[in-house]
Design a protein around this motif. Structure first.
Motif: not given
Length: 344
Positions: A51-60, A66-82
């Protein structure tokens, strides 16, 4: 085997409560001097390493972290879609217990390319201790001279079993199980009753995620069935074939781990350890009512179980499951000493 985030339920929520301080330290380190290109997450099963490794990957990979992944950028959207093109996971192929050289070659090829979306690429390798020698050698150059902006996150439950050449080229991040109170609080917050949660945590070395999976996967019922079969075999009320068939339907590693825990409880009971400190107190009590165990033979069986478990965890095991199970059951039968007057 190389797989994208989609097949691994990519983490999109908060960091686990007992990892908050670790997470804060990672943020601080990255802002001041950057994270190492190879980070090895170590710790027992079921505490949230992946879980932590995935969290680090998403953030990087995030484009606006910021203190975490933003959850809104194109990268975060692709991450959420897997379907993030700059992230992969390397692990044993289906039906195998080892990470082989082809998987590492794919990893090396992947991180030698230019990132498509993010500023870097991230690869998780798990569990790194099952990487065979050829695969490890293929990874060494990449660990020594990582191309471009790439990060390797390696996970292991058995740091000492990782090849020294791999260990020496990674920075280690040691993770531990949370304190009992925090683990209980987290597990009960998922809807588990306190008494059941306490028992599940006790059966899983206070590892919250392992306890959760133990409950959801009906592992407790399975282990109870193993106990019943073993007690029948011990009393002579069930033939070897019946017991061996009942055990061999399940993962050999799970059986070995459970059986070793039971033999440890038998040894503790012989040393007058109170039953409230035993995982399988009821079984030990029932067993001791009609039979004692030969201490020397019990130690020999424990050594055999330890060796077998190590071989299984390293991916180097080539055991015939049925023959091994029958051998262990015969070893168990041989260490029982019937009490005088026993009806068994």
């Amino acid at each position: 085997m190389i797989t994208p985030a989609a097949t691994h339920n990519a983490i999109n929520g908060a960091v686990l409560p007992w990892q908050q301080s670790v997470w804060a330290d990672l943020i601080k380190r990255h802002r001041h001097s950057g994270l190492p290109h190879a980070l090895m997450l170590t710790g027992p099963k079921g505490i949230g390493k992946h879980d932590l490794a995935l969290h680090i990957a998403r953030w990087l990979l995030c484009q606006n972290p910021s203190d975490d992944a933003c959850g809104h950028c194109h990268s975060c959207q692709l991450w959420a879609a897997g379907s993030h093109p700059d992230f992969q996971i390397g692990q044993p192929e289906e039906g195998s217990r080892q990470i082989r050289i082809d998987t590492v070659r794919h990893i090396n090829d992947f991180i030698s390319q230019t990132p498509q979306i993010s500023r870097c690429q991230v690869v998780i390798i798990r569990p790194v201790e099952v990487m065979n020698t050829n695969a490890a050698n293929a990874l060494l150059k990449t660990l020594e001279e990582p191309p471009g902006e790439s990060f390797l996150l390696l996970e292991t439950e058995r740091f000492g079993s990782v090849l020294p050449t791999i260990r020496s080229r990674c920075q280690r991040l040691s993770l531990a199980a949370p304190k009992a109170e925090l683990a209980l609080q987290w597990l009960t917050a998922t809807g588990v009753q306190a008494a059941i949660a306490e028992h599940a945590l006790r059966m899983n070395n206070n590892a919250p995620l392992a306890a959760r999976d133990w409950l959801s996967g009906a592992a407790g019922d399975t282990q109870q069935r193993w106990l019943e079969l073993l007690l029948q075999w011990s009393k002579g009320s069930a033939p070897l074939q019946t017991v061996a068939d009942g055990w061999s339907k399940f993962e050999l590693g799970d059986i070995i781990t459970w059986f070793y825990g039971l033999t440890c409880d038998c040894m503790k009971a012989m040393m007058q350890v109170p039953h409230e400190h035993l995982l399988y107190a009821n079984a030990v009590t029932e067993l001791s009512s009609y039979a004692m165990t030969d201490k020397i033979k019990l130690i020999t069986l424990q050594d055999k179980l330890r060796l077998t478990n190590g071989q299984l965890l390293s991916g180097a095991s080539h055991h015939n499951k049925m023959l091994l199970v029958e051998s262990l059951l015969l070893d168990w039968q041989a260490l029982l000493i019937q009490r005088s007057g026993s009806s068994a």
